[in-house]
Design an enzyme around this catalytic site. Structure first.
Site, mmCIF file in Angstrom:
data_model
loop_
_atom_site.group_PDB
_atom_site.id
_atom_site.type_symbol
_atom_site.label_atom_id
_atom_site.label_comp_id
_atom_site.label_asym_id
_atom_site.label_seq_id
_atom_site.Cartn_x
_atom_site.Cartn_y
_atom_site.Cartn_z
ATOM 1 N N ALA A 201 -14.581 -68.684 59.190
ATOM 2 C CA ALA A 201 -14.389 -67.971 60.451
ATOM 3 C C ALA A 201 -13.669 -68.846 61.476
ATOM 4 C CB ALA A 201 -15.734 -67.528 61.011
ATOM 5 N N SER A 676 -13.417 -63.519 55.477
ATOM 6 C CA SER A 676 -14.051 -64.685 56.098
ATOM 7 C C SER A 676 -15.559 -64.520 56.157
ATOM 8 C CB SER A 676 -13.540 -64.893 57.534
ATOM 9 O OG SER A 676 -12.175 -65.202 57.560
ATOM 10 N N CYS A 677 -16.225 -65.628 56.115
ATOM 11 C CA CYS A 677 -17.619 -65.724 56.527
ATOM 12 C C CYS A 677 -17.738 -67.076 57.227
ATOM 13 C CB CYS A 677 -18.589 -65.576 55.353
ATOM 14 S SG CYS A 677 -18.450 -66.859 54.094
ATOM 15 N N LYS A 678 -18.899 -67.629 57.307
ATOM 16 C CA LYS A 678 -19.072 -68.896 58.011
ATOM 17 C C LYS A 678 -18.244 -70.011 57.366
ATOM 18 C CE LYS A 678 -22.830 -71.964 59.515
ATOM 19 N NZ LYS A 678 -24.297 -72.134 59.517
#
Length: 759
Positions: A201, A676-678
């Site tokens: 992210a 996206s993620c973290k």
């Protein structure tokens, strides 16, 4: 000669309690001159017996390597990292403890299996083994392939590992940025490729999220600026953006109008009717654009505010005004009996009276002067036409005598000069007004605004890197598709970002950062250029511009560039339309949905659905839908949009169908896909593999009986688990059983591929 890129990792047999903080000095030995030249130095990997170094070693064109070139690697233990700010090579000698060294030739590396060497580190006496170092040659844009029947997935090397997110020196660099391609081959059909970009992210991970993310911080900041605590006039972000736009447009149009006015006089000097007509048309167009740009109440109100801020300001029919600045308003104060006496200061000009209608007159004078120029040119054309009608000889002699080629210029010169003077007067006043607006913004921005701008720059930098990467990948994939290229220059491309962040705890701050960063990508335009050569260094994208407008130049090899449409070759700016959809899927999202607040996610999805719908409408108006790619699924894009709109407003927990439909629409619209993620390694891997299997099912007749086995295979082997290995040096996704119970069914990895890891 060639330009290899060398990557390194080492293994050290340390048994004492303290783990070394190792780094490698790289030196090159010229076999002909026998000179040892210090070439590069890796970063320090702290407290690790088996460090993997992010810093590779390249040999640029000015220092080419040959197979005979010898490379010496010297490993040190950095016991005093506090002195690392000293020159790296001096630091090696003063602060580094020698651990071992190894030497190899470039030819040995090229001849080795898989172009990988394992070397023993020797002690200073050259006898004892002090560990080992693994040296690998990487090709720029290296792809790793995993074949599954007729499916190949490729993944490019990453930029920054997720575990490095806390390093300030890396905060502008995207986390775990990867490009991934699935190629499907079938004897009965043409090959199909499906690209996706995965990235952590875009957010200020180093700065943290204790006080929230950009969306919340900016809202709070704007509210504070409106308060009376700030002794300045408050202008909204829209006003400051408009002020920048006006200044930019004026700086372009004013010299252009002056140049066109001179061209008009030159055509008059040459007595050229066609030249006069063409010059007048161009001058009229640019002058009208100039007038339209300044037809804004902001300029008028800013001029009034500027005059009101000066000592001794008096408006018509008003008492003296003291600027108290709340919401751009002024508070009038006067003593008994009228005006308060003002002490004269010679260094500050005193304006005893300001006519609030002055700007309207000055601005309107430009249009009036243009009308005078047009009328004069029409008059000259009429005289020229009447002169060419048959007339008696004596009368013709009188006409010739009274009209010489210089008359046109003489008659035009006064009105053209007046037009230029009016334009300059308007520019001077408007510049003062718009600069005043920007100065008020700057005054209100110190110091908190600068910190927020720096955070925004960090987030935008990460998002821009991902966008540029995806744009280049999509461009090369569609370079032979005429419909795609036509869409590219007529409308632009949609860039769809899929986010799996939760709306709880620190991830809500990440999502707030990401929302602003993706929105800021609307300021970015792309431009395709012809590369100077086919060398890799000449094919790197170049970013130029400033915060309110960025241009990314993408150089293409000459032969490829020549195949492009003329509009693109001429440098037409290519637009990208970024949209963001978010659906949290983890256990923290469960908490947010039951006990917290998911309004941020709902607002983001609704807003970006409207933007995606608007893009499709524009595309439908400017381009025949036959230019879009063909898919097996017969669902109409308009119908998909309607379904997406319904899902966006439906109150449903973890409604991942929003992501599925948005991704499908993006591919149907020739768009660029991002997930996206973290960290872009765990939840992102689940999403990417699910999307790939769904494409195989919908577009390539993958049987439903093989859907789950294929999904598990992609998660157990191939690009995504390799991505995890590169990030945390462990082939396990960072999930536990309790977390997975909260995940939607198709986002759960197979047994044996997850567990407690240090991520």
């Amino acid at each position: 000669m060639f330009t290899p890129l060398i990557a390194m990792c080492i293994s050290l047999p340390f048994e004492q309690d303290r783990k070394p903080s190792a780094f490698i000095q790289v030196a090159v030995i010229d076999p002909h001159k026998q000179d040892l030249v210090s070439h590069a130095c890796t970063e320090i990997v702290e407290a690790n017996k088996d460090p993997l170094f992010l810093t590779g070693v390249t040999f640029p064109s000015e220092f080419p390597a040959s197979p005979e070139t010898l490379v010496k690697l010297t490993v040190y233990d950095a016991k005093d990292k506090s002195q690392e700010s000293v020159s790296k090579h001096l630091f090696l000698i003063v602060c580094g403890s020698f651990l071992g060294s190894a030497t190899f030739s470039v030819g040995d590396l090229l001849r080795a299996k898989d172009e990988r060497l394992t070397l023993s580190l020797r002690s200073s006496d050259g006898v004892c083994t002090a560990g080992s170092v693994v040296v690998s040659r990487l090709k720029m844009g290296e792809m790793e392939e995993v074949d599954v029947d007729h499916i190949t997935t490729d993944s490019s090397t990453q930029k920054v590992r997720y575990c490095c997110k806390a390093q300030k020196s890396l905060e502008f660099i995207p986390i775990n940025l990867h490009t991934q391609r699935m190629r499907v081959t079938c004897p009965r059909k043409t090959d199909a490729i499906y690209d996706i970009v995965t990235v952590g992210a875009p957010a200020a991970h180093f700065q943290g999220f204790k006080c929230g993310g950009l969306q919340r911080l900016l809202s709070r900041y704007e509210a504070e600026k409106k308060s009376t605590a700030y002794q300045c006039i408050y202008y909204s972000p829209e006003h400051t953006a408009k002020a920048q736009e006006v200044l930019s447009t004026m700086s372009l149009l004013q010299p252009l109008i002056t140049s066109l006015a001179d061209q008009l006089l030159q055509a008059a000097q040459e007595h050229s009717s066609p030249g006069l007509r063409d010059a007048l048309k161009n001058l009229s167009d640019k002058t009208e654009q100039f007038v339209h740009t300044l037809k804004d109440e902001l300029v008028k109100s800013a001029l009034l505010a500027l005059h009101a801020a000066r000592p001794g300001y008096v408006s018509k029919n008003q008492n003296p005004v003291v600027c108290n600045n709340v919401e751009g308003s002024q508070t009038t104060t006067a003593g008994e009996g009228g005006s308060l006496p003002l002490k004269h200061q010679d260094s500050i000009p005193h304006h005893k009276e300001y006519d609030e209608e002055e700007w309207d007159r000055v601005w309107a004078n430009v249009a009036k002067c243009l009308n005078c120029v047009i009328a004069m040119v029409d008059k000259l054309h009429e005289e020229d036409n009447s002169k060419q009608e048959p007339v008696p000889e004596q009368q013709l002699a009188d006409v010739i005598t009274s009209h010489n080629p210089g008359d046109w210029r003489e008659q035009l010169c006064p009105v053209v000069t007046r037009l230029k003077e009016c334009v300059m007067e308007v520019v001077e006043k408007a510049k003062r007004a718009m600069t005043f607006v920007l100065l008020q913004e700057a005054a209100c921005s110190v110091p908190q605004g600068f910190l927020l701008q720096q955070r925004r720059d960090v987030v935008f930098s990460q998002a821009l890197a991902a966008l540029a990467c995806g744009f280049v990948m999509r461009l090369y994939a569609g370079i032979q598709d005429k419909g795609f290229l036509r869409q590219l220059h007529l409308v632009g491309l949609v860039a769809q970002f899929e986010s799996l962040l939760s709306t709880y705890s620190e991830e809500i701050g990440m999502l707030e950062d990401m929302e602003v960063g993706i929105s800021d990508l609307q300021k970015v335009m792309f431009k395709i250029t012809e590369a100077k050569s086919d060398e890799l260094s000449d094919l790197q994208p170049l970013v130029c511009g400033q915060r309110d407008h960025f241009a990314v130049e993408v150089p293409l090899p000459r032969l490829v560039f020549q195949t492009l449409p003329e509009e693109i070759k001429e440098g037409k700016p290519l637009q990208v339309f970024p949209v963001l959809f978010n659906v949290g899927i983890n256990e923290q999202q469960t908490i947010a949905e039951r006990f917290g607040d998911i309004s941020l996610q709902e607002r983001i999805n609704q807003k970006n659905f409207e933007m995606l719908e608007a893009y499709y409408k524009t595309l439908s108006e400017k381009l025949p839908l036959e230019c879009l790619p063909c898919f097996q699924t017969q669902t109409d894009i308009k119908e998909l949009l309607e379904t997406l709109g319904q899902n966006v407003v439906t109150k449903k927990r973890k409604n991942v169908e929003i992501l599925w439909i948005a991704g499908t629409i993006c591919r149907r619209l020739n768009g660029i896909r991002f997930t996206s993620c973290k960290s872009a390694k765990d939840r992102t891997s689940m999403s990417v593999t699910l999307e790939q299997c769904a494409l195989l099912r919908d577009e390539h007749q993958l049987s439903k009986d093989f859907f789950t086995p294929a999904l598990n295979c992609m998660r157990r082997e191939g690009c995504r688990i390799e991505n995890v290995q590169k990030n945390i040096r462990c082939r396990k996704y960072a999930f536990n059983m309790l977390q997975l119970m909260a995940f939607p069914k198709f986002y759960r990895p197979p047994e044996g591929t997850y567990g407690k890891v240090d991520s």
